[in-house]
Design a protein around this motif. Sequence first.
Motif, PDB file in Angstrom:
ATOM      1  N   GLY A   1       0.840  -1.313  -0.083  1.00 46.10           N
ATOM      2  CA  GLY A   1      -0.082  -0.020  -0.015  1.00 46.10           C
ATOM      3  C   GLY A   1       0.912   1.256  -0.177  1.00 46.10           C
ATOM      4  N   ALA A   2       2.185   1.085  -0.066  1.00 47.02           N
ATOM      5  CA  ALA A   2       3.071   2.365  -0.125  1.00 47.02           C
ATOM      6  C   ALA A   2       2.831   3.298  -1.323  1.00 47.02           C
ATOM      7  N   GLY A   3       2.409   2.826  -2.405  1.00 46.80           N
ATOM      8  CA  GLY A   3       2.186   3.432  -3.537  1.00 46.80           C
ATOM      9  C   GLY A   3       3.007   3.120  -4.717  1.00 46.80           C
ATOM     10  N   LYS A   4       3.729   1.832  -4.567  1.00 48.91           N
ATOM     11  CA  LYS A   4       4.824   1.503  -5.711  1.00 48.91           C
ATOM     12  C   LYS A   4       4.062   1.174  -7.065  1.00 48.91           C
ATOM     13  N   THR A   5       3.141   0.326  -6.829  1.00 49.79           N
ATOM     14  CA  THR A   5       2.408   0.170  -8.400  1.00 49.79           C
ATOM     15  C   THR A   5       1.806   1.454  -8.859  1.00 49.79           C
ATOM     16  N   THR A   6       1.388   2.085  -8.106  1.00 51.32           N
ATOM     17  CA  THR A   6       0.681   3.386  -8.769  1.00 51.32           C
ATOM     18  C   THR A   6       1.911   4.311  -9.089  1.00 51.32           C
TER      19      THR A   6
END
Length: 255
Positions: free
Chosen positions: A41-46
């Motif tokens: 949920g840290a935002g890596k994929t986004t």
Amino acid sequence: MTAPILSARNIVKRYGKFTAVNGVSIDIMPGTVHSVIGPNGAGKTTLFHSLTGTVPITEGNILLDGEEVGHLPDYRRVLKGIARSFQVTSLFLNLSVRENLRLAAQGRHPGQAFRLWRDAESLTAACDTAEALLERLNLAAVASRPAGELSHGQQRRLEVGMAMAGRPKVIFLDEPTSGMGIDDIGEMKRLIHGLRNECAVVLIEHNMDIVMDISDRITVMQLGQVLVEARPDEIRNDERVRRAYLGGMITGGAA
Ligand SMILES: Nc1ncnc2c1ncn2[C@@H]1O[C@H](COP(=O)(O)OP(=O)(O)OP(=O)(O)O)[C@@H](O)[C@H]1O
């Protein structure tokens, strides 16, 4: 001083009122493997989606080789030199491994992918690219088999090969070793390590042994922001990273 091949500034991605990526800046240097790590949920994929154009950014700038690409759709970014590893479902499962690579090599030029028979010169070039890739990917022995018959590890290498076929400036790999056994992981590590001779690699990877082994730089994300960016040995010893949220995860691999 060497300029970054990809330079993203103050990237913001909001989904409605939720901010998944909150002002991230990142420089990807040519000839390097740059990993993006962080908890779920840290935002890596986004961030990946934002840089490759899979999702439109809300704010920010993305320079590829000095040219602004931040508002181009993903297929236009591919033509400029950004590739991402295709998912298994994007392989042509009924076509041979060799044919998959030929099509990917042809697809480098818009409109050529399905004109193989009309352009002998470009077909020859695509064949040469495919043959060279078969060796690099260690898939020569299965070149004539349908992609659908390959093992999981072989399919994942083929995905990377499909991205390489267009000779990109930057390749994005999203968990290329997921679900792999130890032998396949070793092959994938060698493949990724070798890629840096021709392009920059941006990697999301949960396996810390792999990250520590093959990365030149690591960006650690937390809550949509960059917590720290540094070399693997620095990340391994960074108390903020260790204590604040990765803790015992950084244990393996030779940094
Ligand atoms: N399409 C979407 N709509 C709304 N929220 C989203 C969407 N995609 C992602 N998010 C949210 O954005 C946050 C970041 O998700 P993201 O998948 O980028 O994290 P991640 O670091 O890749 O996580 P993981 O390691 O679990 O894959 C999460 O809270 C997620 O729920």
